[in-house]
Design an enzyme around this catalytic site. Structure first.
Site, short mmCIF file in Angstrom:
data_model
loop_
_atom_site.label_atom_id
_atom_site.label_comp_id
_atom_site.label_asym_id
_atom_site.label_seq_id
_atom_site.Cartn_x
_atom_site.Cartn_y
_atom_site.Cartn_z
N CYS A 94 -3.39 -3.19 99.31
CA CYS A 94 -3.77 -3.06 97.89
C CYS A 94 -4.25 -1.64 97.55
O CYS A 94 -3.45 -0.73 97.46
CB CYS A 94 -4.80 -4.11 97.54
SG CYS A 94 -4.91 -4.47 95.77
N ARG A 129 -2.39 -9.38 85.13
CA ARG A 129 -2.40 -9.16 86.57
C ARG A 129 -1.27 -9.99 87.19
O ARG A 129 -0.85 -11.01 86.64
CB ARG A 129 -3.74 -9.59 87.20
CG ARG A 129 -4.94 -8.82 86.71
CD ARG A 129 -6.21 -9.28 87.42
NE ARG A 129 -6.24 -8.86 88.81
CZ ARG A 129 -6.67 -7.66 89.22
NH1 ARG A 129 -7.11 -6.77 88.33
NH2 ARG A 129 -6.67 -7.35 90.50
N HIS A 193 -3.02 -10.43 100.00
CA HIS A 193 -4.36 -10.76 100.45
C HIS A 193 -4.23 -12.06 101.25
O HIS A 193 -3.17 -12.42 101.72
CB HIS A 193 -5.30 -10.93 99.25
CG HIS A 193 -5.45 -9.66 98.46
ND1 HIS A 193 -6.05 -8.54 98.97
CD2 HIS A 193 -5.06 -9.33 97.20
CE1 HIS A 193 -6.04 -7.57 98.07
NE2 HIS A 193 -5.44 -8.02 96.98
#
Length: 234
Positions: A94, A129, A193
């Site tokens: 990220c 997002r 993630h």
């Protein structure tokens, strides 16, 4: 064999989303193979040299912390470039992924300078997002990887950087070109993630294999150099 040296780049600042679990998985994989290792945080107070680590983990954080890192990492940029270009193994998730590129735009639209070490850049989204489960396929390794994404950034990679994988499910880098993550030399980048390595233990083995390959090559090169300097030494 001397212990494998793991460096957690800015680990006291970039440690959101539980991505430190990647470090735990790497340690678990090394222990399974009976390999000794050391782990240390390399942050604002520490110097950095290209030959300091065998494996680097570079995680993500909030925009404030990433701006702090963006400013400071320029002092490590030259040595980090040497590390990457000499095939040092690095895993970036990220924010760490974004900071290896040219720049990224924060959620507010502010430009945050990267290290310009990888040929990629990151744009933002307005009030949106990319969130949810992801599945990708790696043509390089003929493997499937699973993860969970939660990012505002839209990252676009350019040659010679290649994607970590093709998106089968989810948004990936930008929801346009069906790519997720990035691969360059021995650098692995992803928006996954979850953390990434917890859900993909086969990728743990790949990364450790790369580390061991580099260690062996360095040993061979050192032996050859020693023979050139002193042919009677070996």
């Amino acid at each position: 064999m001397t212990p494998i040296r793991i460096g957690h780049l800015y680990g006291n600042l970039l440690n959101t989303y539980g991505d430190n679990g990647n470090l735990l998985m790497l340690q678990y994989g090394l222990k399974k193979r009976g390999l000794d290792f050391t782990v240390e945080v390399n942050s604002l107070e520490e110097s950095f040299k290209a030959n300091q680590y065998d494996l680097i983990f570079f995680g993500g954080g909030q925009d404030f912390e990433q701006k702090v890192v963006s400013d400071h990492i320029q002092t490590k940029k030259d040595e980090l470039e040497k590390y990457i270009e000499s095939n040092g193994v690095l895993l970036a998730i990220c924010g760490g992924y974004q900071l290896l590129g040219e720049y990224y735009l924060s959620a507010k639209g502010d430009r945050i300078e990267g290290t310009h070490l990888l040929n990629l850049y990151t744009l933002n989204q307005v009030n949106s997002r990319f969130v949810g489960d992801v599945e990708i396929f790696s043509d390089e390794f003929n493997e499937t990887y699973y993860g969970y994404e939660n990012h505002n950034g839209r990252t676009f990679i350019k040659d010679p950087v290649k994607p970590l994988g093709r998106v089968i499910k989810g948004y990936g880098n930008n929801n346009e070109d069906k790519t997720e993550g990035a691969r360059y030399k021995n650098v692995f980048c992803s928006y996954f993630h979850g953390p990434l390595l917890v859900r993909n233990p086969h990728l743990v083995d790949r990364i450790i294999d790369k580390v061991l390959e580099q260690r062996n090559q360095s040993t061979e090169q050192g032996t050859k150099l020693k023979q050139i300097i002193d042919p009677t030494s070996v």
